[in-house]
Design a protein around this motif. Structure first.
Motif, PDB file in Angstrom:
ATOM      1  N   ASN A 106      60.245  44.711  37.876  1.00  0.00           N
ATOM      2  CA  ASN A 106      60.682  45.100  36.531  1.00  0.00           C
ATOM      3  C   ASN A 106      59.567  45.723  35.694  1.00  0.00           C
ATOM      4  N   VAL A 107      58.780  46.574  36.293  1.00  0.00           N
ATOM      5  CA  VAL A 107      57.691  47.232  35.568  1.00  0.00           C
ATOM      6  C   VAL A 107      58.246  48.411  34.778  1.00  0.00           C
ATOM      7  N   GLU A 108      58.144  48.331  33.473  1.00  0.00           N
ATOM      8  CA  GLU A 108      58.463  49.441  32.589  1.00  0.00           C
ATOM      9  C   GLU A 108      57.154  49.903  31.969  1.00  0.00           C
ATOM     10  N   GLY A 109      56.745  51.062  32.364  1.00  0.00           N
ATOM     11  CA  GLY A 109      55.421  51.564  32.028  1.00  0.00           C
ATOM     12  C   GLY A 109      54.803  52.067  33.310  1.00  0.00           C
ATOM     13  N   SER A 110      53.706  51.487  33.702  1.00  0.00           N
ATOM     14  CA  SER A 110      53.075  51.881  34.962  1.00  0.00           C
ATOM     15  C   SER A 110      52.151  50.777  35.441  1.00  0.00           C
ATOM     16  N   ALA A 111      51.836  50.818  36.723  1.00  0.00           N
ATOM     17  CA  ALA A 111      50.923  49.850  37.321  1.00  0.00           C
ATOM     18  C   ALA A 111      50.220  50.515  38.492  1.00  0.00           C
ATOM     19  N   GLY A 112      49.164  49.885  38.953  1.00  0.00           N
ATOM     20  CA  GLY A 112      48.479  50.434  40.115  1.00  0.00           C
ATOM     21  C   GLY A 112      47.111  49.825  40.315  1.00  0.00           C
ATOM     22  N   LEU A 113      46.405  50.358  41.288  1.00  0.00           N
ATOM     23  CA  LEU A 113      45.001  50.039  41.493  1.00  0.00           C
ATOM     24  C   LEU A 113      44.169  50.985  40.640  1.00  0.00           C
ATOM     25  N   TRP A 114      42.892  50.639  40.439  1.00  0.00           N
ATOM     26  CA  TRP A 114      41.996  51.568  39.762  1.00  0.00           C
ATOM     27  C   TRP A 114      40.581  51.409  40.292  1.00  0.00           C
ATOM     28  N   MET A 115      39.818  52.485  40.220  1.00  0.00           N
ATOM     29  CA  MET A 115      38.427  52.460  40.683  1.00  0.00           C
ATOM     30  C   MET A 115      37.609  53.414  39.824  1.00  0.00           C
ATOM     31  N   ARG A 116      36.372  53.002  39.538  1.00  0.00           N
ATOM     32  CA  ARG A 116      35.470  53.794  38.717  1.00  0.00           C
ATOM     33  C   ARG A 116      34.060  53.703  39.276  1.00  0.00           C
ATOM     34  N   VAL A 117      33.305  54.790  39.210  1.00  0.00           N
ATOM     35  CA  VAL A 117      31.904  54.825  39.619  1.00  0.00           C
ATOM     36  C   VAL A 117      31.064  55.135  38.396  1.00  0.00           C
ATOM     37  N   LEU A 163      45.871  47.062  37.539  1.00  0.00           N
ATOM     38  CA  LEU A 163      46.269  47.047  36.142  1.00  0.00           C
ATOM     39  C   LEU A 163      47.784  47.132  36.013  1.00  0.00           C
ATOM     40  N   LEU A 164      48.254  46.572  34.915  1.00  0.00           N
ATOM     41  CA  LEU A 164      49.656  46.666  34.511  1.00  0.00           C
ATOM     42  C   LEU A 164      49.678  47.206  33.099  1.00  0.00           C
ATOM     43  N   HIS A 165      50.336  48.352  32.916  1.00  0.00           N
ATOM     44  CA  HIS A 165      50.440  48.984  31.605  1.00  0.00           C
ATOM     45  C   HIS A 165      51.910  48.959  31.211  1.00  0.00           C
ATOM     46  N   GLY A 166      52.276  48.043  30.327  1.00  0.00           N
ATOM     47  CA  GLY A 166      53.672  47.890  29.949  1.00  0.00           C
ATOM     48  C   GLY A 166      54.198  46.517  30.325  1.00  0.00           C
ATOM     49  N   THR A 167      55.505  46.435  30.574  1.00  0.00           N
ATOM     50  CA  THR A 167      56.143  45.147  30.850  1.00  0.00           C
ATOM     51  C   THR A 167      56.316  44.928  32.350  1.00  0.00           C
ATOM     52  N   GLY A 168      56.689  43.686  32.686  1.00  0.00           N
ATOM     53  CA  GLY A 168      56.947  43.343  34.075  1.00  0.00           C
ATOM     54  C   GLY A 168      55.837  42.518  34.684  1.00  0.00           C
ATOM     55  N   GLU A 169      55.773  42.529  36.007  1.00  0.00           N
ATOM     56  CA  GLU A 169      54.790  41.739  36.746  1.00  0.00           C
ATOM     57  C   GLU A 169      54.419  42.472  38.025  1.00  0.00           C
ATOM     58  N   ILE A 170      53.147  42.373  38.389  1.00  0.00           N
ATOM     59  CA  ILE A 170      52.693  42.911  39.671  1.00  0.00           C
ATOM     60  C   ILE A 170      51.893  41.849  40.410  1.00  0.00           C
ATOM     61  N   TRP A 171      51.878  41.980  41.720  1.00  0.00           N
ATOM     62  CA  TRP A 171      51.042  41.148  42.577  1.00  0.00           C
ATOM     63  C   TRP A 171      50.131  42.073  43.366  1.00  0.00           C
ATOM     64  N   ILE A 172      48.870  41.685  43.513  1.00  0.00           N
ATOM     65  CA  ILE A 172      47.870  42.481  44.219  1.00  0.00           C
ATOM     66  C   ILE A 172      47.262  41.621  45.319  1.00  0.00           C
ATOM     67  N   ASP A 173      47.038  42.204  46.486  1.00  0.00           N
ATOM     68  CA  ASP A 173      46.477  41.425  47.582  1.00  0.00           C
ATOM     69  C   ASP A 173      45.754  42.325  48.576  1.00  0.00           C
ATOM     70  N   ASP A 174      44.820  41.707  49.302  1.00  0.00           N
ATOM     71  CA  ASP A 174      44.154  42.318  50.458  1.00  0.00           C
ATOM     72  C   ASP A 174      43.519  43.662  50.129  1.00  0.00           C
ATOM     73  N   LEU A 175      42.694  43.682  49.074  1.00  0.00           N
ATOM     74  CA  LEU A 175      41.953  44.897  48.737  1.00  0.00           C
ATOM     75  C   LEU A 175      40.799  45.102  49.713  1.00  0.00           C
ATOM     76  N   HIS A 176      40.518  46.358  49.980  1.00  0.00           N
ATOM     77  CA  HIS A 176      39.378  46.723  50.829  1.00  0.00           C
ATOM     78  C   HIS A 176      38.691  47.931  50.222  1.00  0.00           C
ATOM     79  N   LEU A 177      37.358  47.919  50.266  1.00  0.00           N
ATOM     80  CA  LEU A 177      36.574  49.050  49.790  1.00  0.00           C
ATOM     81  C   LEU A 177      35.679  49.527  50.930  1.00  0.00           C
ATOM     82  N   SER A 178      35.681  50.837  51.169  1.00  0.00           N
ATOM     83  CA  SER A 178      34.849  51.393  52.231  1.00  0.00           C
ATOM     84  C   SER A 178      34.169  52.655  51.745  1.00  0.00           C
ATOM     85  N   ILE A 179      33.086  53.017  52.412  1.00  0.00           N
ATOM     86  CA  ILE A 179      32.393  54.263  52.116  1.00  0.00           C
ATOM     87  C   ILE A 179      32.219  55.008  53.426  1.00  0.00           C
ATOM     88  N   ASP A 180      32.746  56.216  53.461  1.00  0.00           N
ATOM     89  CA  ASP A 180      32.746  57.041  54.675  1.00  0.00           C
ATOM     90  C   ASP A 180      33.311  56.267  55.866  1.00  0.00           C
TER      91      ASP A 180
END
Length: 222
Positions: A106-117, A163-180
């Motif tokens: 029920n996400v009204e707005g937007s959600a997702g992963l984010w990354m910054r350097v 991040l969750l921008h707006g209403t609703g709920e999100i679940w996040i799991d099993d993140l991985h970060l790699s370089i090349d």
């Protein structure tokens, strides 16, 4: 609504989990499996945004291991809620890839992963928050990716999260970060970095200071 600003005072030092790097190849708790001893929150993660958002581990909705992380809006006000992990930058490489699973309800707005350097003076070198491909509505678990260019000579830290921008709920799991294509847990990291040493709540109008970089919407969720 009232914004909870998270003030983080940077200090140059080695991270506790980076000191014994040769003995412990850390995954930086990107799977949310290690919890703080005094609270049911994932260790080393930072949570910020509006007062109406909650952050909890979930042992039922998950992809891997024991827990996922839930971000939910529980009130009629509030713009966004987000989580962040600060990682000292690898020494060499050209392309960073963040992957992870997200489920939405029920996400009204937007959600997702984010990354910054960021560089050593907290300038943003690269940034992606999936604004052009947002997660909306109700979706089953799905794997998402973010890729950013990386400058070994300039980058000081990488910040990843969800991040969750707006209403609703999100679940996040099993993140991985790699370089090349190499997992961040196997890459030699800088020994001395700027990292959060103290986190305090503030009643500032905007979230004012994340490693001395403002967590205003343009730096996180817009």
């Amino acid at each position: 609504g009232k914004i909870i600003g998270i003030l983080i005072f940077p200090l140059v030092l080695s991270l506790p989990w980076a000191c014994n790097q040769e003995d412990k190849k850390s995954d930086f708790n990107l799977g949310f499996e290690v919890l703080n001893k005094n609270s049911a929150k994932p260790a080393d993660w930072i949570f910020f945004g509006n007062e109406g958002y909650t952050f909890n581990i979930d042992s039922t909705e998950k992809i891997k291991g024991n827990y996922s992380l839930s971000i939910k809006r529980n009130s009629d006000f509030g713009k966004f809620g987000a989580c962040a992990m600060v990682i000292p930058s690898p020494m060499e490489g050209d392309t960073l890839t963040l992957s992870g699973f997200v489920k939405s309800e029920n996400v009204e707005g937007s959600a997702g992963l984010w990354m910054r350097v960021d560089d050593s003076i907290n300038q943003v070198l690269a940034f992606d928050n999936m604004r052009d491909r947002p997660i909306t509505g109700t979706r089953a678990w799905q794997k998402y990716f973010i890729k950013l260019p990386y400058s070994s000579s300039r980058a000081e830290r990488v910040i990843v999260g969800g991040l969750l921008h707006g209403t609703g709920e999100i679940w996040i799991d099993d993140l991985h970060l790699s370089i090349d294509g190499k997992s961040i847990s196997t890459v030699k990291l800088k020994d001395s970095i700027v990292t959060p040493q103290e986190v305090k709540d503030s009643d500032e109008v905007e979230a004012s200071g994340f490693l001395n970089v403002e967590l205003t919407p343009d730096k996180v969720n817009e």
